[in-house]
Scaffold this active site. Structure first.
Site, PDB file in Angstrom:
ATOM      1  N   HIS A 192     -14.146  -0.602  -3.699  1.00  0.00           N
ATOM      2  CA  HIS A 192     -13.603  -1.001  -2.394  1.00  0.00           C
ATOM      3  C   HIS A 192     -12.090  -0.812  -2.416  1.00  0.00           C
ATOM      4  CE1 HIS A 192     -13.374  -3.052   1.444  1.00  0.00           C
ATOM      5  NE2 HIS A 192     -12.344  -3.730   0.958  1.00  0.00           N
ATOM      6  N   ALA A 236      -5.729   4.361  -7.904  1.00  0.00           N
ATOM      7  CA  ALA A 236      -6.595   3.231  -8.237  1.00  0.00           C
ATOM      8  C   ALA A 236      -8.081   3.597  -8.256  1.00  0.00           C
ATOM      9  CB  ALA A 236      -6.343   2.073  -7.264  1.00  0.00           C
TER      10      ALA A 236
END
Length: 207
Positions: free
Chosen positions: A110, A180
């Site tokens: 996410h 990330a």
């Protein structure tokens, strides 16, 4: 080798990060057995084919409801003897039978630092639009185990990304992916496949 299925719906950038990490030996003890797409037009399919990974399409639109779609997905995963499921840009919420059958065996990525900017309605550019509108200074990505509640499962890994002056949602989305998502998703898969994750309630211990 842990038999792994990657579920996709779109362009497949996270899938490509997994493929590349696997190719360079950064994901250990993992067999990328299959890519399953909910969208027959997804570019992720081409990425899988280029990597010689078998591809199946289970098109969401041909099923009358989420329950029948979930059953088709679960049947396929079980027929292929899949042990680990990875959501990599998979756009659909699956029902309880599949989540329970693969409890703590579904990894999702996410694009925020959960529990901020997550849950129902927070996906794609919407996440980054909300981050910028709120004026936070740090965002990032979270790899977690999927549960029946969206973005609420035990957290495996997180990585922060700083907001920069002049960021747009598009610029921020790209940087969060590069700095990330594309790093922690392959790492989380490897940790699972190496048997180094232990879930205790909401806490994931890395051994």
């Amino acid at each position: 080798m842990v038999k792994t299925a990657v579920l996709v719906s779109g362009g497949g950038t996270n899938l490509q990060a997994i493929i590349d990490a696997h190719l360079f030996g950064e994901i250990q003890n993992c067999e990328l057995r299959v890519v399953i797409s909910s969208n027959p037009e997804a570019y992720a399919i081409e990425r899988a084919k280029n990597a010689n990974i078998p591809v199946y399409v289970v098109e969401r639109d041909i099923f009358p409801n989420r329950a029948t779609f979930t059953k088709a997905m679960l049947d396929m995963l079980q027929d292929l003897e899949i042990e680990l499921v990875v959501y990599a840009g998979f756009n659909y919420i699956l029902d309880s039978p599949l989540i329970k059958a693969y409890e703590n065996r579904i990894i999702n990525i996410h694009p925020s630092l959960i529990p901020s900017f997550c849950g129902a309605g927070y996906y794609g550019l919407r996440v980054h639009e909300a981050v910028l509108a709120h004026g936070v200074k740090l965002t990032g990505a979270t790899a977690h185990f999927a549960t029946e509640i969206v973005d609420d499962g035990p957290i495996i890994l997180q990585r922060a990304v700083a907001i920069q002056e002049g960021d747009t949602p598009q610029l921020l989305q790209q940087r969060v992916m590069e700095e990330a998502e594309w790093k922690i998703l392959p790492e989380a898969i490897s940790l699972y496949c190496e048997g180094r994750l232990e879930v205790e309630g909401r806490i994931v211990h890395i051994r």
